[in-house]
Design an enzyme around this catalytic site. Structure first.
Site, PDB file in Angstrom:
ATOM      1  N   PHE A 156      86.789  52.005  38.635  1.00 34.09           N
ATOM      2  CA  PHE A 156      87.780  52.240  37.585  1.00 34.09           C
ATOM      3  C   PHE A 156      88.663  53.437  37.934  1.00 34.09           C
ATOM      4  CE2 PHE A 156      88.948  52.440  32.920  1.00 34.09           C
ATOM      5  CZ  PHE A 156      89.486  51.149  32.900  1.00 34.09           C
ATOM      6  N   GLY A 157      89.189  53.411  39.164  1.00 34.54           N
ATOM      7  CA  GLY A 157      90.191  54.406  39.557  1.00 34.54           C
ATOM      8  C   GLY A 157      91.542  53.954  39.029  1.00 34.54           C
ATOM      9  N   ARG A 158      92.584  54.413  39.708  1.00 32.93           N
ATOM     10  CA  ARG A 158      93.947  54.143  39.214  1.00 32.93           C
ATOM     11  C   ARG A 158      94.254  52.646  39.196  1.00 32.93           C
ATOM     12  NH1 ARG A 158      93.792  58.162  42.947  1.00 32.93           N
ATOM     13  NH2 ARG A 158      94.577  60.223  42.413  1.00 32.93           N
ATOM     14  N   ILE A 159      93.853  51.928  40.248  1.00 38.30           N
ATOM     15  CA  ILE A 159      94.188  50.496  40.306  1.00 38.30           C
ATOM     16  C   ILE A 159      93.357  49.726  39.273  1.00 38.30           C
ATOM     17  CG2 ILE A 159      94.304  48.441  41.773  1.00 38.30           C
ATOM     18  CD1 ILE A 159      94.605  50.377  44.197  1.00 38.30           C
ATOM     19  N   ARG A 180      81.334  54.520  39.755  1.00 35.74           N
ATOM     20  CA  ARG A 180      80.223  55.375  40.218  1.00 35.74           C
ATOM     21  C   ARG A 180      80.094  56.643  39.388  1.00 35.74           C
ATOM     22  NH1 ARG A 180      82.947  56.796  46.100  1.00 35.74           N
ATOM     23  NH2 ARG A 180      84.958  57.064  45.135  1.00 35.74           N
ATOM     24  N   THR A 240      90.714  42.525  45.549  1.00 32.58           N
ATOM     25  CA  THR A 240      91.890  43.143  46.177  1.00 32.58           C
ATOM     26  C   THR A 240      91.487  44.508  46.756  1.00 32.58           C
ATOM     27  OG1 THR A 240      92.500  44.069  44.025  1.00 32.58           O
ATOM     28  CG2 THR A 240      93.666  42.070  44.711  1.00 32.58           C
ATOM     29  N   ARG A 242      88.420  45.728  49.394  1.00 34.60           N
ATOM     30  CA  ARG A 242      88.230  45.619  50.836  1.00 34.60           C
ATOM     31  C   ARG A 242      87.304  44.430  51.104  1.00 34.60           C
ATOM     32  NH1 ARG A 242      92.147  48.002  51.480  1.00 34.60           N
ATOM     33  NH2 ARG A 242      92.521  49.974  52.540  1.00 34.60           N
ATOM     34  N   GLU A 271      89.392  41.019  58.774  1.00 33.75           N
ATOM     35  CA  GLU A 271      90.746  40.444  58.753  1.00 33.75           C
ATOM     36  C   GLU A 271      91.570  40.970  59.938  1.00 33.75           C
ATOM     37  OE1 GLU A 271      91.675  42.087  54.761  1.00 33.75           O
ATOM     38  OE2 GLU A 271      93.291  43.224  55.711  1.00 33.75           O
ATOM     39  N   HIS A 289      96.391  39.973  52.379  1.00 27.40           N
ATOM     40  CA  HIS A 289      96.409  41.415  52.085  1.00 27.40           C
ATOM     41  C   HIS A 289      97.800  41.863  51.592  1.00 27.40           C
ATOM     42  CE1 HIS A 289      94.166  45.387  53.194  1.00 27.40           C
ATOM     43  NE2 HIS A 289      94.934  45.551  52.133  1.00 27.40           N
ATOM     44  N   GLY A 291      98.391  43.167  48.457  1.00 23.59           N
ATOM     45  CA  GLY A 291      98.276  44.022  47.263  1.00 23.59           C
ATOM     46  C   GLY A 291      99.474  44.930  47.014  1.00 23.59           C
TER      47      GLY A 291
HETATM   48  C1  DGY Z   1      95.698  50.366  50.868  1.00 22.53           C
HETATM   49  O1  DGY Z   1      96.670  51.112  50.697  1.00 22.53           O
HETATM   50  O2  DGY Z   1      94.574  50.800  51.065  1.00 22.53           O
HETATM   51  C2  DGY Z   1      95.948  48.900  50.797  1.00 22.53           C
HETATM   52  O3  DGY Z   1      94.890  48.138  51.149  1.00 22.53           O
HETATM   53  C3  DGY Z   1      97.205  48.501  51.511  1.00 22.53           C
HETATM   54  O4  DGY Z   1      98.143  48.647  50.526  1.00 22.53           O
END
Ligand code: DGY
Length: 323
Positions: A156-159, A180, A240, A242, A271, A289, A291
């Site tokens: 639950f960070g920024r993204i 965490r 989205t 890793r 990947e 990839h 995102g």
């Molecule tokens: C990151 O920044 O870590 C992404 O996977 C690519 O935008």
């Protein structure tokens, strides 16, 4: 004054390349190919700062040298598990990343994947382009409703928080969080979210599970067959974060034996190689990839690297220092 000598390892948006060339003695990439360990070792001897990105593997072998000239590794990207941090530390290199500026676009893409998987958009497009569509009918490509369902957010960070904002305020979803560290009550309250301490408690309660945690050793195969078994049989898994966070072999088993409803992946273990078993699964949506792949985010990421460089060479602590 002599400008610091910096190396950009891959092609960047034109506006960012122009700005960096204006301020620094820069070598830009002209072939856009990731450097090999020996090339990194040489670069660390020749440049004051090296500006890699998330597909540049900088393991201990790339950092086996005695006295590097490089004092700053200013990464283009938020994730930095591709950099061997103990080696960077041992060589006295400061490492920075580019948080914040890609959070909204990455969450937008996670939403895209969630909707595509639930509404069978990939299957539909393949059918239409393949000339197999026979027209509307009540039972054609029936998917799963998203609005009002329960979404589990892992990390639950920024993204993760941007994902919660979209899902809760846009789609009326209930949000359960695993993180965490303890999330501040006022942050949870923004999305009416509930935090659970154990990931195993989140999985059985969700219709959708979206991964937003870091990768690396710590979270390698966090989602394995045991945890996939804890998911509801009609639930969807979205990644989205890793590739290594999911055991892809176990995911294929879950999809094949229909123990989960489906999955959608933007990132893959190893990947850009994609396991054939993943390619063969129709219950899976896959993107390469993407995102942060918007003009806005990619430029902002580059400008953020420049802010870090500038601060470092002005003798200040770069704003996005991670070590
Ligand atoms: C990151 O920044 O870590 C992404 O996977 C690519 O935008």
């Amino acid at each position: 004054m002599v400008k610091p000598r910096v190396l950009v390892t891959r092609r960047w948006p034109a506006a960012v390349e122009a700005k960096i060339a204006d301020r620094f003695d820069v070598v830009l990439s002209n072939n856009d190919i990731a450097l090999k360990p020996a090339e990194f070792r040489q670069a660390f001897k020749d440049f004051d700062a090296v500006l890699p990105t998330v597909t540049d593997k900088i393991g201990p072998d790339a950092m086996e040298l005695a006295k590097p000239r490089t004092k700053l590794l200013a990464n283009y990207g938020v994730g930095y598990t591709h950099i061997d941090m103990p080696s960077a530390e041992a060589l006295g290199m400061v490492v920075t990343n580019t948080p914040d500026v890609l959070s909204e676009c990455t969450a937008d893409l996670a939403m895209t994947l969630m909707l595509m998987a639930a509404r069978r958009a990939g299957e539909g497009e393949r059918e239409l382009r393949g000339g197999r569509w026979t027209g509307w009918r009540p039972t054609h490509l029936v998917g799963t409703k998203v609005s009002g369902k329960t979404l589990g957010i892992v990390g639950f960070g920024r993204i993760g928080q941007e994902m919660a904002r979209r899902a809760h305020h846009g789609f009326g979803m209930d949000i359960i969080v695993h993180n965490r560290s303890r999330v501040a009550p006022d942050v949870l309250a923004k999305y009416n979210a509930v935090q659970v301490n154990d990931l195993d408690d989140l999985l059985p309660r969700c219709d959708f599970v979206s991964l937003h945690c870091p990768g690396g050793i710590e979270n390698r195969h966090l989602i394995n067959s045991r945890r996939l078994d804890l998911m509801r049989p009609n639930a969807f898994l979205i990644n989205t974060a890793r590739g290594e966070v999911i055991n892809e072999f176990d995911l294929v088993q879950a999809l094949t034996f229909e123990t989960i409803g489906g999955a959608a992946l933007d990132v893959f273990d190893g990947e850009p190689r994609i396991a054939q078993t993943l390619l063969d699964s129709d219950r899976l949506v896959m993107l390469p990839h993407l995102g942060s792949a918007t003009a806005e985010a990619r430029e902002a990421m580059g400008f953020r690297v420049i802010d870090n460089l500038q601060a470092f060479f002005d003798g200040q602590t770069p704003p996005d220092r991670v070590n």
